[in-house]
Motif scaffolding. Structure first.
Motif, PDB file in Angstrom:
ATOM      1  N   LEU A   1       0.834  -1.197   0.000  1.00 11.08           N
ATOM      2  CA  LEU A   1       0.000   0.000   0.000  1.00 11.08           C
ATOM      3  C   LEU A   1       0.874   1.254   0.000  1.00 11.08           C
ATOM      4  O   LEU A   1       0.608   2.217  -0.732  1.00 11.08           O
ATOM      5  N   TYR A   2       1.922   1.237   0.790  1.00 13.46           N
ATOM      6  CA  TYR A   2       2.854   2.367   0.841  1.00 13.46           C
ATOM      7  C   TYR A   2       3.522   2.570  -0.518  1.00 13.46           C
ATOM      8  O   TYR A   2       3.613   3.694  -1.017  1.00 13.46           O
ATOM      9  N   LEU A   3       3.983   1.486  -1.147  1.00 13.73           N
ATOM     10  CA  LEU A   3       4.639   1.595  -2.449  1.00 13.73           C
ATOM     11  C   LEU A   3       3.677   2.088  -3.522  1.00 13.73           C
ATOM     12  O   LEU A   3       4.036   2.941  -4.348  1.00 13.73           O
ATOM     13  N   VAL A   4       2.475   1.555  -3.545  1.00  9.92           N
ATOM     14  CA  VAL A   4       1.491   1.973  -4.539  1.00  9.92           C
ATOM     15  C   VAL A   4       1.108   3.430  -4.317  1.00  9.92           C
ATOM     16  O   VAL A   4       0.968   4.204  -5.283  1.00  9.92           O
TER      17      VAL A   4
ATOM     18  N   LEU B   1       4.109   7.638   6.815  1.00 11.30           N
ATOM     19  CA  LEU B   1       3.900   6.236   6.460  1.00 11.30           C
ATOM     20  C   LEU B   1       5.211   5.443   6.508  1.00 11.30           C
ATOM     21  O   LEU B   1       5.219   4.272   6.909  1.00 11.30           O
ATOM     22  N   ALA B   2       6.309   6.064   6.106  1.00 12.28           N
ATOM     23  CA  ALA B   2       7.611   5.374   6.163  1.00 12.28           C
ATOM     24  C   ALA B   2       7.995   5.089   7.608  1.00 12.28           C
ATOM     25  O   ALA B   2       8.482   3.991   7.930  1.00 12.28           O
ATOM     26  N   LEU B   3       7.792   6.039   8.489  1.00 11.38           N
ATOM     27  CA  LEU B   3       8.071   5.796   9.911  1.00 11.38           C
ATOM     28  C   LEU B   3       7.114   4.757  10.478  1.00 11.38           C
ATOM     29  O   LEU B   3       7.482   3.975  11.360  1.00 11.38           O
ATOM     30  N   GLY B   4       5.903   4.714   9.942  1.00 11.43           N
ATOM     31  CA  GLY B   4       4.945   3.689  10.345  1.00 11.43           C
ATOM     32  C   GLY B   4       5.415   2.285   9.964  1.00 11.43           C
ATOM     33  O   GLY B   4       5.110   1.310  10.655  1.00 11.43           O
ATOM     34  N   GLN B   5       6.180   2.180   8.872  1.00  7.39           N
ATOM     35  CA  GLN B   5       6.749   0.888   8.493  1.00  7.39           C
ATOM     36  C   GLN B   5       7.708   0.389   9.572  1.00  7.39           C
ATOM     37  O   GLN B   5       7.686  -0.784   9.945  1.00  7.39           O
ATOM     38  N   PHE B   6       8.559   1.281  10.059  1.00  5.02           N
ATOM     39  CA  PHE B   6       9.484   0.884  11.127  1.00  5.02           C
ATOM     40  C   PHE B   6       8.720   0.511  12.396  1.00  5.02           C
ATOM     41  O   PHE B   6       9.003  -0.494  13.035  1.00  5.02           O
TER      42      PHE B   6
END
Length: 159
Positions: free
Chosen positions: A94-97, A120-125
């Motif tokens: 979802l982040y990549l799209v 969202l990137a920090l949410g990945q971590f």
């Protein structure tokens, strides 16, 4: 011209060559670990292949593998790991799209230099650490004790 042979990475040697031409320091046959089934090692109930106790040990392990306790442990593992993996991969995709399909949305400023993409990137971590903690807690509270009891039961049967 000689035929080129492929290198056997697992054995660390070229197949078909005499042992004198093998790499120095690499044993010709891997030595079994002490106590491993079939090693004839120090663990009670283990025997070398072909020995009278080898078939008994195999029967014990097959019985354990087909037991309800073993199935319960495996279901517990799969019941956590598969949904968690699918959820994390879905979140990542979802982040990549979103990065590729909605760059304007991802550039939207939220607070100061923090935009949606950074959030969202920090949410990945954060989700990686959260899933790691959840997995460890799930294993500790639901599977580890049952697996240890199954191991003790197996060792008792091998004695």
């Amino acid at each position: 011209m000689a035929q080129q042979q492929s290198f056997d990475w697992w054995a660390g040697r070229l197949p078909g060559l005499p042992s004198a031409r093998r790499r120095p320091g690499v044993p010709t046959q891997a030595a079994p670990l002490p106590g491993a089934p079939g090693s004839g090692g120090t663990e009670p109930g283990t025997a070398a292949p072909g020995a009278p106790g080898a078939s008994d040990a195999a029967e014990v392990y097959l019985a354990v593998q087909s037991s309800e306790d073993f199935d319960r442990i495996r279901r517990g593992y799969r019941g956590f790991v598969l949904p968690a993996t699918l959820a994390f991969l879905g979140w990542y995709l979802l982040y990549l799209v979103a990065q590729a399909a909605a760059p304007a949305l991802m550039r939207r400023q939220l607070a100061g230099p923090l935009n949606v993409a950074w959030l969202l990137a920090l949410g990945q971590f954060a989700s990686t650490f959260l899933l790691t903690w959840l997995y460890a807690r799930n294993a500790r509270t639901r599977r580890d004790r049952a697996a240890l009891e199954l191991r003790w039961d197996t060792q008792d049967r091998l004695r």
